[in-house]
Design a protein around this motif. Structure first.
Motif, PDB file in Angstrom:
ATOM      1  N   ALA A 139       0.827  -1.202   0.000  1.00  0.00           N
ATOM      2  CA  ALA A 139       0.000   0.000   0.000  1.00  0.00           C
ATOM      3  C   ALA A 139       0.867   1.260   0.000  1.00  0.00           C
ATOM      4  O   ALA A 139       0.555   2.254  -0.676  1.00  0.00           O
ATOM      5  N   HIS A 140       1.972   1.207   0.741  1.00  0.00           N
ATOM      6  CA  HIS A 140       2.895   2.339   0.842  1.00  0.00           C
ATOM      7  C   HIS A 140       3.559   2.635  -0.501  1.00  0.00           C
ATOM      8  O   HIS A 140       3.584   3.794  -0.951  1.00  0.00           O
ATOM      9  N   GLU A 141       4.084   1.609  -1.149  1.00  0.00           N
ATOM     10  CA  GLU A 141       4.770   1.808  -2.429  1.00  0.00           C
ATOM     11  C   GLU A 141       3.780   2.197  -3.527  1.00  0.00           C
ATOM     12  O   GLU A 141       4.110   2.977  -4.425  1.00  0.00           O
ATOM     13  N   LEU A 142       2.572   1.681  -3.445  1.00  0.00           N
ATOM     14  CA  LEU A 142       1.535   2.039  -4.411  1.00  0.00           C
ATOM     15  C   LEU A 142       1.190   3.518  -4.283  1.00  0.00           C
ATOM     16  O   LEU A 142       1.106   4.240  -5.286  1.00  0.00           O
ATOM     17  N   ALA A 143       1.014   3.974  -3.045  1.00  0.00           N
ATOM     18  CA  ALA A 143       0.666   5.373  -2.809  1.00  0.00           C
ATOM     19  C   ALA A 143       1.784   6.324  -3.230  1.00  0.00           C
ATOM     20  O   ALA A 143       1.516   7.449  -3.663  1.00  0.00           O
ATOM     21  N   ARG A 144       3.024   5.869  -3.111  1.00  0.00           N
ATOM     22  CA  ARG A 144       4.156   6.731  -3.474  1.00  0.00           C
ATOM     23  C   ARG A 144       4.487   6.673  -4.961  1.00  0.00           C
ATOM     24  O   ARG A 144       5.377   7.395  -5.429  1.00  0.00           O
ATOM     25  N   GLY A 145       3.809   5.795  -5.697  1.00  0.00           N
ATOM     26  CA  GLY A 145       4.026   5.695  -7.132  1.00  0.00           C
ATOM     27  C   GLY A 145       5.168   4.792  -7.542  1.00  0.00           C
ATOM     28  O   GLY A 145       5.529   4.738  -8.728  1.00  0.00           O
ATOM     29  N   PHE A 146       5.743   4.043  -6.584  1.00  0.00           N
ATOM     30  CA  PHE A 146       6.843   3.138  -6.904  1.00  0.00           C
ATOM     31  C   PHE A 146       6.349   1.746  -7.289  1.00  0.00           C
ATOM     32  O   PHE A 146       7.137   0.898  -7.716  1.00  0.00           O
ATOM     33  N   GLU A 147       5.063   1.486  -7.111  1.00  0.00           N
ATOM     34  CA  GLU A 147       4.456   0.214  -7.475  1.00  0.00           C
ATOM     35  C   GLU A 147       3.354   0.473  -8.497  1.00  0.00           C
ATOM     36  O   GLU A 147       2.552   1.400  -8.340  1.00  0.00           O
ATOM     37  N   THR A 148       3.341  -0.326  -9.568  1.00  0.00           N
ATOM     38  CA  THR A 148       2.335  -0.162 -10.621  1.00  0.00           C
ATOM     39  C   THR A 148       1.270  -1.247 -10.570  1.00  0.00           C
ATOM     40  O   THR A 148       0.218  -1.095 -11.185  1.00  0.00           O
ATOM     41  N   GLU A 149       1.543  -2.353  -9.859  1.00  0.00           N
ATOM     42  CA  GLU A 149       0.581  -3.444  -9.733  1.00  0.00           C
ATOM     43  C   GLU A 149      -0.318  -3.179  -8.524  1.00  0.00           C
ATOM     44  O   GLU A 149       0.110  -3.273  -7.385  1.00  0.00           O
TER      45      GLU A 149
END
Length: 284
Positions: A139-149
């Motif tokens: 959830a953290h990486e998704l919110a920061r834009g570092f995760e695309t999945e």
């Protein structure tokens, strides 16, 4: 506003670098793990008058992604020795500088670099339920834009492929940064015992303190006392304890996947018993 903030930071970093020889180096580091309460512990410790945080921000990330900048750059992030001397006279003890960079625990070269450059340093590591940590990290990486999945279960399925050869790549090119190793290691970062076993020969158990973050949030005063004893710093009252950087999950994680992950982590959790002095909170 962002441009002004960037300019202020640039000036501060330049000033720090130019005055680095007159600054103290950290005596201890909060080395991880990511999404395990490191910010909350950092802010609690920073309220102690003898524990000095970096001048600019919580995590310097020197020993993982900025090592090529050199030791003067790193030292420039910490308080001046003249201020430290004033505190020594006031409290009768030399203050301790510290920082918190949660990638230090997981980066394959960070431990070796820390042991070489800060030979007397102590390390504090926080751990939490690795299933919850993995969900929170996604959830953290998704919110920061570092995760695309956006689907956690698919990101977990992709992890082995994304991280294939990452450690060797970082060792082969020490100045490189591996995006997935830093941002997509949802399961690998939760295998805490593997990472602690890598640090033990470098620091010895006497310079490593492992904290169950559930215990910290449930009984912060007791854990705070434990940390001060580890650091050999006098107790000067309790700080204000707050939980920082909490993040809700974008969508529920299926119980079947949670159980699969609990089974995956079981052997690694068992290896934590020796570090924690008992079962981790999520296995009690």
């Amino acid at each position: 506003m962002n441009t002004m903030k960037h300019s202020v930071l640039s000036v501060s970093r330049t000033t720090g670098w130019l005055t680095s020889s007159g600054r103290i180096l950290p005596s201890f580091l909060i080395a991880g793990a990511q999404r395990c309460g490191t910010t909350s512990l950092y802010r609690a410790l920073a309220q102690h008058p003898l524990l000095l945080k970096p001048v600019l921000h919580k995590g310097v990330h020197y020993f993982d992604v900025a090592y090529a900048r050199g030791m003067s750059w790193y030292q420039g992030h910490f308080p001046l020795k003249v201020g430290s001397a004033l505190l020594t006279r006031k409290y009768g003890m030399r203050p301790l500088a510290f920082e918190s960079s949660p990638y230090y625990l997981f980066h394959p070269l960070a431990g070796e670099r820390i042991a070489r450059d800060l030979p007397a340093v102590k390390l504090i590591v926080l751990v939490r339920d690795p299933v919850e940590r993995a969900c929170s990290a996604h959830a953290h990486e998704l919110a920061r834009g570092f995760e695309t999945e956006s689907h956690f279960e698919y990101a977990v399925e992709l992890e082995d492929k994304r991280l294939a050869g990452a450690e060797q790549s970082l060792r082969d090119d020490p100045d490189s940064i591996h995006h997935s190793h830093r941002h997509h290691a949802y399961l690998a970062r939760g295998r805490y015992a593997v990472q602690l076993d890598r640090l033990e020969p470098l620091f010895g158990r006497e310079r490593l303190l492992v904290i169950d973050s559930h215990d910290f949030f449930a009984a912060p005063e007791r854990v705070y006392d434990q940390v001060l004893d580890f650091l050999e710093v006098p107790h000067l009252g309790y700080p204000e304890f707050e939980r920082h950087n909490g993040r809700s999950l974008p969508k529920p994680v299926p119980e079947s996947l949670r159980q699969t992950l609990r089974d995956h982590f079981e052997v690694y959790d068992q290896q934590l018993v020796g570090w924690l002095g008992g079962d981790p909170s999520w296995r009690r």
